[in-house]
Design a protein around this motif. Structure first.
Motif, mmCIF file in Angstrom:
data_model
loop_
_atom_site.group_PDB
_atom_site.id
_atom_site.type_symbol
_atom_site.label_atom_id
_atom_site.label_comp_id
_atom_site.label_asym_id
_atom_site.label_seq_id
_atom_site.Cartn_x
_atom_site.Cartn_y
_atom_site.Cartn_z
ATOM 1 N N HIS A 1 10.841 -41.211 13.383
ATOM 2 C CA HIS A 1 10.311 -40.084 12.597
ATOM 3 C C HIS A 1 10.247 -38.803 13.435
ATOM 4 O O HIS A 1 10.482 -37.714 12.920
ATOM 5 C CB HIS A 1 8.931 -40.428 12.023
ATOM 6 C CG HIS A 1 8.994 -41.479 10.965
ATOM 7 N ND1 HIS A 1 9.689 -41.303 9.790
ATOM 8 C CD2 HIS A 1 8.487 -42.729 10.900
ATOM 9 C CE1 HIS A 1 9.589 -42.398 9.053
ATOM 10 N NE2 HIS A 1 8.872 -43.271 9.710
ATOM 11 N N TRP B 1 11.922 -45.188 -2.446
ATOM 12 C CA TRP B 1 12.312 -45.230 -1.022
ATOM 13 C C TRP B 1 13.817 -45.260 -0.813
ATOM 14 O O TRP B 1 14.296 -45.794 0.181
ATOM 15 C CB TRP B 1 11.720 -46.448 -0.300
ATOM 16 C CG TRP B 1 10.245 -46.610 -0.391
ATOM 17 C CD1 TRP B 1 9.596 -47.755 -0.752
ATOM 18 C CD2 TRP B 1 9.207 -45.659 -0.087
ATOM 19 N NE1 TRP B 1 8.238 -47.573 -0.703
ATOM 20 C CE2 TRP B 1 7.971 -46.298 -0.307
ATOM 21 C CE3 TRP B 1 9.205 -44.321 0.335
ATOM 22 C CZ2 TRP B 1 6.759 -45.661 -0.123
ATOM 23 C CZ3 TRP B 1 7.985 -43.687 0.510
ATOM 24 C CH2 TRP B 1 6.795 -44.351 0.289
ATOM 25 N N ARG B 2 14.611 -44.678 -1.727
ATOM 26 C CA ARG B 2 16.085 -44.693 -1.554
ATOM 27 C C ARG B 2 16.546 -43.449 -0.792
ATOM 28 O O ARG B 2 17.371 -42.681 -1.278
ATOM 29 C CB ARG B 2 16.759 -44.769 -2.935
ATOM 30 C CG ARG B 2 16.537 -46.100 -3.626
ATOM 31 C CD ARG B 2 16.795 -45.986 -5.108
ATOM 32 N NE ARG B 2 18.183 -45.674 -5.384
ATOM 33 C CZ ARG B 2 19.131 -46.579 -5.545
ATOM 34 N NH1 ARG B 2 18.837 -47.847 -5.462
ATOM 35 N NH2 ARG B 2 20.362 -46.214 -5.809
ATOM 36 N N PHE B 3 15.999 -43.277 0.427
ATOM 37 C CA PHE B 3 16.314 -42.073 1.215
ATOM 38 C C PHE B 3 17.805 -41.994 1.537
ATOM 39 O O PHE B 3 18.373 -42.945 2.072
ATOM 40 C CB PHE B 3 15.543 -42.065 2.537
ATOM 41 C CG PHE B 3 14.056 -42.032 2.377
ATOM 42 C CD1 PHE B 3 13.428 -41.018 1.672
ATOM 43 C CD2 PHE B 3 13.265 -43.018 2.940
ATOM 44 C CE1 PHE B 3 12.052 -40.983 1.540
ATOM 45 C CE2 PHE B 3 11.888 -42.992 2.821
ATOM 46 C CZ PHE B 3 11.285 -41.976 2.111
ATOM 47 N N PHE B 4 18.421 -40.855 1.238
ATOM 48 C CA PHE B 4 19.815 -40.571 1.605
ATOM 49 C C PHE B 4 20.793 -41.669 1.202
ATOM 50 O O PHE B 4 21.675 -42.016 1.968
ATOM 51 C CB PHE B 4 19.947 -40.319 3.123
ATOM 52 C CG PHE B 4 19.169 -39.134 3.614
ATOM 53 C CD1 PHE B 4 19.434 -37.869 3.119
ATOM 54 C CD2 PHE B 4 18.176 -39.278 4.569
ATOM 55 C CE1 PHE B 4 18.731 -36.766 3.575
ATOM 56 C CE2 PHE B 4 17.459 -38.186 5.024
ATOM 57 C CZ PHE B 4 17.742 -36.928 4.523
ATOM 58 N N GLY C 1 8.784 -34.351 -1.047
ATOM 59 C CA GLY C 1 9.443 -35.629 -1.322
ATOM 60 C C GLY C 1 8.673 -36.867 -0.901
ATOM 61 O O GLY C 1 7.517 -37.059 -1.260
ATOM 62 N N GLY C 2 9.345 -37.700 -0.091
ATOM 63 C CA GLY C 2 8.805 -39.002 0.306
ATOM 64 C C GLY C 2 7.475 -38.937 1.032
ATOM 65 O O GLY C 2 6.634 -39.824 0.859
ATOM 66 N N ALA D 1 15.441 -48.397 2.176
ATOM 67 C CA ALA D 1 16.285 -47.308 2.695
ATOM 68 C C ALA D 1 17.503 -47.886 3.421
ATOM 69 O O ALA D 1 18.620 -47.381 3.289
ATOM 70 C CB ALA D 1 15.471 -46.419 3.626
ATOM 71 N N SER E 1 9.618 -49.239 2.521
ATOM 72 C CA SER E 1 10.114 -47.874 2.777
ATOM 73 C C SER E 1 11.261 -47.914 3.790
ATOM 74 O O SER E 1 12.173 -47.102 3.732
ATOM 75 C CB SER E 1 8.997 -46.951 3.251
ATOM 76 O OG SER E 1 8.608 -47.249 4.574
ATOM 77 N N PHE F 1 6.571 -36.347 7.646
ATOM 78 C CA PHE F 1 6.763 -37.805 7.633
ATOM 79 C C PHE F 1 6.117 -38.442 8.868
ATOM 80 O O PHE F 1 5.615 -39.555 8.788
ATOM 81 C CB PHE F 1 8.263 -38.147 7.602
ATOM 82 C CG PHE F 1 8.905 -37.928 6.258
ATOM 83 C CD1 PHE F 1 9.201 -36.644 5.814
ATOM 84 C CD2 PHE F 1 9.201 -38.994 5.430
ATOM 85 C CE1 PHE F 1 9.787 -36.431 4.577
ATOM 86 C CE2 PHE F 1 9.784 -38.794 4.184
ATOM 87 C CZ PHE F 1 10.074 -37.509 3.759
ATOM 88 N N TYR G 1 19.909 -30.036 5.241
ATOM 89 C CA TYR G 1 18.838 -30.524 6.105
ATOM 90 C C TYR G 1 18.873 -30.176 7.596
ATOM 91 O O TYR G 1 17.798 -29.972 8.170
ATOM 92 C CB TYR G 1 18.684 -32.038 5.931
ATOM 93 C CG TYR G 1 18.352 -32.400 4.500
ATOM 94 C CD1 TYR G 1 17.172 -31.973 3.916
ATOM 95 C CD2 TYR G 1 19.244 -33.128 3.730
ATOM 96 C CE1 TYR G 1 16.879 -32.265 2.601
ATOM 97 C CE2 TYR G 1 18.960 -33.439 2.404
ATOM 98 C CZ TYR G 1 17.771 -33.005 1.846
ATOM 99 O OH TYR G 1 17.485 -33.297 0.551
#
Lengths: 137, 240
Positions: free
Chosen positions: B201, A16-19, B82-83, B125, B121, B213, B150
């Motif tokens: 989101h 979960w280390r987004f950006f 990805g996530g 982050a 999550s 997401f 992105y």
């Protein structure tokens, strides 16, 4: 089996280390025969609100682009035949469906990374593929 | 919300998320399309089974979807998106474990784990962002708009020149993600936090095109609502 487990575990214990940092950003470019290098799937100038709402439900084209960007990043870190094939085949398929290809031609792709160097943005070509053949559909 | 309702709502939302993901692959090459048509069919079956409360049927559909997910992982040599792929595999695994477990205790562990992962999550982050000076001074968001792959349109790149706006947005994102676990103080605060998270989101989908997401995280929300209710007395003791 071991390979699938290796792919599954990061999903079961995600990071979960987004950006956490903005790393050099890949662009995929291609060239057909003696043409010029051009960006594969350049983003549109603007996206309308209606289009953005539609994209919440269906955004296949963009998600495929994000997947290829991910393949480009992975390929530079650890070159793998899988990432190479995915980028090559998806460009090839798009070219086959485009008006750009009227006869059997050669194409090549390259991975360009954009990064900030103090105040300026720099572009660096980190990989150029070999020549591949593409036939019109 | 009791655990059975939580499992059913999770099945419904995950089925919708899977159907949305599958449709996006319908125009792909044959091998890829085959994997996602299968996923779409069984996701639809899961949706119906969850709506009519056919738990035994759900159990076997979930197992088929899990096997199908392994084939998809192998096909793309990892996640495709990805996530959002990580979260959907996690939710699917938790559902499989819950439906195949005969002990209530294991179902509680599984959904507790999912609820904690949802909290993490956001919290992780936010933690990694606040530790990065570029996020604290708005530079990271500026770079994200200026040269990352992105932004979904060229016009969005112009936002990179709005330094003050990006600084405010950076801190808004960091604080929202870091403070998300505090929403567990009360059910109302949790519902408000989840609504804000859903809007977050949606915003990410508008700006960066991260539409998957929206649907995947929505499927994890019943777990945290159940978790809050299940552990409200314990959480109350911690907060007070």
């Amino acid at each position: 089996m071991l390979q699938i487990l290796k792919l599954l575990i990061p999903a079961l214990i995600p990071s979960w280390r987004f950006f956490y940092e903005i790393a050099p950003s890949p662009r995929i470019e291609y060239i057909v025969s003696n043409g010029n290098w051009q960006e594969f799937r350049p983003r549109s100038q603007s996206v309308s609100v209606i289009e953005s709402i539609k994209n919440i439900f269906y955004n296949a084209y963009w998600n495929e682009y994000l997947y290829l960007i991910n393949c480009a990043e992975k390929y530079i870190i650890t070159p793998s035949p899988h990432c190479y094939r995915e980028i090559k085949e998806r460009i090839e398929r798009e070219l086959q469906n485009s008006a750009e290809i009227k006869e059997t031609s050669k194409f090549q792709f390259r991975l360009v990374f954009v990064h900030r160097d103090k105040t300026e943005l720099n572009r660096e070509v980190l990989f150029t593929s070999e020549l591949h053949e593409v036939k019109p559909k | 919300m009791n655990l059975e309702s939580c499992i059913r709502f999770t099945e419904i939302f995950l089925a919708i998320a899977f159907m949305q993901q599958s449709i996006e692959h319908f125009s792909s090459i044959k091998q890829e399309r085959r994997l996602f048509v299968t996923k779409f069919i069984y996701s639809t079956a899961l949706l119906v089974a969850a709506l009519i409360s056919a738990t035994t049927l759900s159990k076997w559909i979930l197992l088929i979807l899990f096997i199908n997910r392994l084939f998809i992982l192998k096909y793309f040599q990892g996640p495709y998106n990805g996530g959002s792929d990580s979260m959907s595999i996690l939710i699917l695994s938790v559902l499989c474990m819950s439906r195949f477990s005969t002990e209530l205790e294991w179902q509680v562990y599984a959904f507790g784990y999912l609820a904690l992962q949802l909290l993490m999550s956001y919290f992780i982050a936010g933690s990694v962002k606040i530790m990065n000076p570029d996020w604290r001074n708005g530079k990271a968001l500026q770079d994200l708009f200026e040269f990352s792959a992105y932004p979904s349109s060229e016009s969005l790149r112009k936002l990179s020149s709005q330094a003050t706006l990006l600084l405010i947005l950076s801190w808004a994102v960091i604080l929202f993600e870091l403070l998300f676990p505090l929403a567990l103080i009360h059910q109302t605060s949790l519902v408000i936090a989840l609504l804000l998270a859903f809007c977050f989101h949606l915003g990410m989908s508008f700006i960066f095109g991260f539409n998957r997401f929206v649907w995947t995280w929505l499927a994890a929300y019943p777990a945290i609502l159940w978790f809050h209710q299940h552990y409200s007395s314990v959480l109350g003791m911690i907060w007070h």
